[in-house]
Design an enzyme around this catalytic site. Structure first.
Site, PDB file in Angstrom:
ATOM      1  N   GLY A  14      54.472  10.128  44.593  1.00  0.00           N
ATOM      2  CA  GLY A  14      55.855  10.467  44.306  1.00  0.00           C
ATOM      3  C   GLY A  14      56.319  11.703  45.039  1.00  0.00           C
ATOM      4  O   GLY A  14      55.604  12.262  45.877  1.00  0.00           O
ATOM      5  N   ILE A  70      48.905   3.981  34.796  1.00  0.00           N
ATOM      6  CA  ILE A  70      48.161   4.775  33.816  1.00  0.00           C
ATOM      7  C   ILE A  70      48.131   4.144  32.430  1.00  0.00           C
ATOM      8  O   ILE A  70      47.350   4.567  31.575  1.00  0.00           O
ATOM      9  CB  ILE A  70      48.710   6.217  33.713  1.00  0.00           C
ATOM     10  CG1 ILE A  70      50.188   6.219  33.313  1.00  0.00           C
ATOM     11  CG2 ILE A  70      48.452   6.992  34.978  1.00  0.00           C
ATOM     12  CD1 ILE A  70      50.712   7.602  32.940  1.00  0.00           C
ATOM     13  N   TYR A 161      63.476  11.091  28.160  1.00  0.00           N
ATOM     14  CA  TYR A 161      62.628  11.724  29.177  1.00  0.00           C
ATOM     15  C   TYR A 161      62.190  13.116  28.720  1.00  0.00           C
ATOM     16  O   TYR A 161      61.005  13.457  28.744  1.00  0.00           O
ATOM     17  CB  TYR A 161      63.369  11.831  30.512  1.00  0.00           C
ATOM     18  CG  TYR A 161      62.685  12.778  31.476  1.00  0.00           C
ATOM     19  CD1 TYR A 161      61.503  12.416  32.092  1.00  0.00           C
ATOM     20  CD2 TYR A 161      63.232  14.038  31.728  1.00  0.00           C
ATOM     21  CE1 TYR A 161      60.852  13.305  32.958  1.00  0.00           C
ATOM     22  CE2 TYR A 161      62.598  14.917  32.589  1.00  0.00           C
ATOM     23  CZ  TYR A 161      61.408  14.550  33.205  1.00  0.00           C
ATOM     24  OH  TYR A 161      60.765  15.435  34.039  1.00  0.00           O
ATOM     25  N   PHE A 190      61.338  23.861  37.392  1.00  0.00           N
ATOM     26  CA  PHE A 190      62.778  24.073  37.362  1.00  0.00           C
ATOM     27  C   PHE A 190      63.384  23.393  38.597  1.00  0.00           C
ATOM     28  O   PHE A 190      63.290  23.896  39.711  1.00  0.00           O
ATOM     29  CB  PHE A 190      63.110  25.565  37.329  1.00  0.00           C
ATOM     30  CG  PHE A 190      62.946  26.200  35.972  1.00  0.00           C
ATOM     31  CD1 PHE A 190      64.049  26.599  35.230  1.00  0.00           C
ATOM     32  CD2 PHE A 190      61.686  26.365  35.418  1.00  0.00           C
ATOM     33  CE1 PHE A 190      63.899  27.169  33.973  1.00  0.00           C
ATOM     34  CE2 PHE A 190      61.519  26.935  34.159  1.00  0.00           C
ATOM     35  CZ  PHE A 190      62.628  27.332  33.429  1.00  0.00           C
ATOM     36  N   ASN A 210      69.145  10.566  42.804  1.00  0.00           N
ATOM     37  CA  ASN A 210      70.125  11.116  41.867  1.00  0.00           C
ATOM     38  C   ASN A 210      70.167  12.637  41.897  1.00  0.00           C
ATOM     39  O   ASN A 210      70.761  13.254  41.022  1.00  0.00           O
ATOM     40  CB  ASN A 210      69.850  10.627  40.441  1.00  0.00           C
ATOM     41  CG  ASN A 210      68.596  11.245  39.845  1.00  0.00           C
ATOM     42  OD1 ASN A 210      67.770  11.803  40.560  1.00  0.00           O
ATOM     43  ND2 ASN A 210      68.452  11.145  38.543  1.00  0.00           N
ATOM     44  N   LEU A 212      71.265  16.367  43.401  1.00  0.00           N
ATOM     45  CA  LEU A 212      72.440  16.934  44.057  1.00  0.00           C
ATOM     46  C   LEU A 212      72.237  16.995  45.569  1.00  0.00           C
ATOM     47  O   LEU A 212      73.143  16.649  46.347  1.00  0.00           O
ATOM     48  CB  LEU A 212      72.712  18.330  43.494  1.00  0.00           C
ATOM     49  CG  LEU A 212      73.829  19.124  44.178  1.00  0.00           C
ATOM     50  CD1 LEU A 212      75.175  18.430  44.009  1.00  0.00           C
ATOM     51  CD2 LEU A 212      73.885  20.547  43.614  1.00  0.00           C
ATOM     52  N   ARG A 242      72.047  25.743  38.256  1.00  0.00           N
ATOM     53  CA  ARG A 242      70.627  25.467  38.072  1.00  0.00           C
ATOM     54  C   ARG A 242      69.760  26.387  38.929  1.00  0.00           C
ATOM     55  O   ARG A 242      70.200  26.921  39.955  1.00  0.00           O
ATOM     56  CB  ARG A 242      70.315  24.008  38.451  1.00  0.00           C
ATOM     57  CG  ARG A 242      70.967  22.960  37.582  1.00  0.00           C
ATOM     58  CD  ARG A 242      70.376  22.939  36.178  1.00  0.00           C
ATOM     59  NE  ARG A 242      70.956  21.885  35.350  1.00  0.00           N
ATOM     60  CZ  ARG A 242      72.015  22.044  34.574  1.00  0.00           C
ATOM     61  NH1 ARG A 242      72.631  23.217  34.537  1.00  0.00           N
ATOM     62  NH2 ARG A 242      72.471  21.048  33.832  1.00  0.00           N
TER      63      ARG A 242
END
Length: 348
Positions: A14, A70, A161, A190, A210, A212, A242
């Site tokens: 990922g 998993i 989530y 973060f 998804n 920014l 953020r």
């Protein structure tokens, strides 16, 4: 620093996982990677995700890879039987907040049931050292800023989530309390962002991006006409705010956490952030400046959109992990743009 056995990285194909694998291999760690292809671009000729093939090309190393879910106990047992695993870095999870609200059972099944299955197999093979990929979302709506690790967790989580990550943290705390041989570090990210500086490795997802930065890059490339950002009424001039953390800084954080496991007793959690927050408008302006492309956008107040501002207090990670985020918002924008240009073979 653990060197006797191998490091198993779940979800290693990922976005964050592939950068962690790259950093570990570059640092000389023996790595085994598993992923279930749920969110990966796949190269059918060799059945490895494109991200893993890129890591191999960047390191001149062959990555041991398994197509494993998993939640599948027997598949996990097979991996542990074939390799001397000493530490697990657990990143495998479904991770989209909006999607989790539509598919809560899927999220709880993968993120909680899958994690428990992994922990059971680890226990059977006496592998009791774990680094868990968590999130700043476990803090929910912050009571104060910047957020340190003593801030309450779980009370104001707003999605399946977020709750799944919080619950796995609680499960791991209980595991450590039940068996003093367990050593667990939870890394609370973060807003992971950016890409590798070479522009070869980034967020390559089969789902619609998804983040920014992904949407800004699409506008800069002409794939999207304009960026429409939902916002709260009191942030209609700036958009949400953020703390964005470069993915390579996160990768370094995992390496530092490995070294911390040596002297750890039980459970610990660390924030991985920058301690500096940026609004959507600041991000867009920075991206436009560095890319040389106009970014058309509009901020649209929408009901139900939170005005939460998120900023990390990273002093604990600095003190105990010897970790600091070195890359800032300009690095994130520049590296994201390089990645998108290379991915689409576009001249900058």
């Amino acid at each position: 620093m653990y060197t006797k056995g191998k490091i198993l990285v779940t979800g290693g194909a990922g976005f964050v996982g592939s950068h962690v694998v790259l950093e570990l291999i570059k640092s000389g760690y023996p790595v085994v990677v598993l992923d279930n292809f749920a969110n990966c671009q796949i190269l059918p000729e060799n059945q490895k995700p494109s991200s893993i093939k890129i890591v191999e090309s960047m390191t001149d190393e062959t990555v041991i890879f398994y197509n494993v879910d998993i939640t599948e106990r027997l598949q996990l047992i097979n991996v542990f039987q074939e390799h001397d695993i000493e530490v697990v870095i657990h990143l495998a999870a479904l991770r989209y907040i909006g999607e989790s609200k539509a598919l809560p059972v899927d999220y709880y099944h993968t993120n909680i049931t899958g994690s428990c299955t992994l922990f059971q197999v680890m226990t059977e093979f006496k592998v009791k050292h774990l680094i868990f990929s968590s999130t700043s979302n476990v803090y929910g709506t912050p009571d104060y800023l910047p957020i340190n690790e003593s801030h309450p967790t779980g009370l104001q989580c707003r999605s399946p989530y977020e709750r799944s990550k919080y619950l796995v943290e609680e499960i791991l705390k209980d595991v450590c309390h039940s068996d003093e041989e367990w050593k667990v570090i939870a890394l609370r990210y973060f807003t992971p962002s950016g890409a590798h500086e070479w522009g070869l490795l980034g967020e390559d997802t089969i789902k619609s991006p998804n983040s920014l930065f992904a949407h800004i890059a699409e506008v800069a490339m002409g794939a999207r006409g304009e960026l429409c950002i939902p916002c709260s009424k009191d942030q209609e001039q700036s958009g949400f705010i953020r703390d964005y953390t470069h993915v390579m800084d996160l990768a370094t954080g995992h390496k530092n956490a490995l070294m911390k496991l040596d002297d750890l007793r039980g459970w610990a959690a660390y924030n991985l952030g920058t301690g500096r927050a940026y609004s959507c408008v600041e991000v867009i302006d920075t991206f436009a400046k560095l890319s040389g492309k106009p970014i058309k956008y509009r901020l649209k107040p929408a009901p139900g959109v939170s005005s939460i501002e998120v900023i990390a207090d990273t002093s604990l990670a600095q003190q105990e992990l010897k970790w600091t985020a070195f890359k800032g918002i300009e690095d994130i924008c520049r590296d994201t743009w390089n990645w998108y240009c290379n991915k689409h073979n576009t001249l900058k």
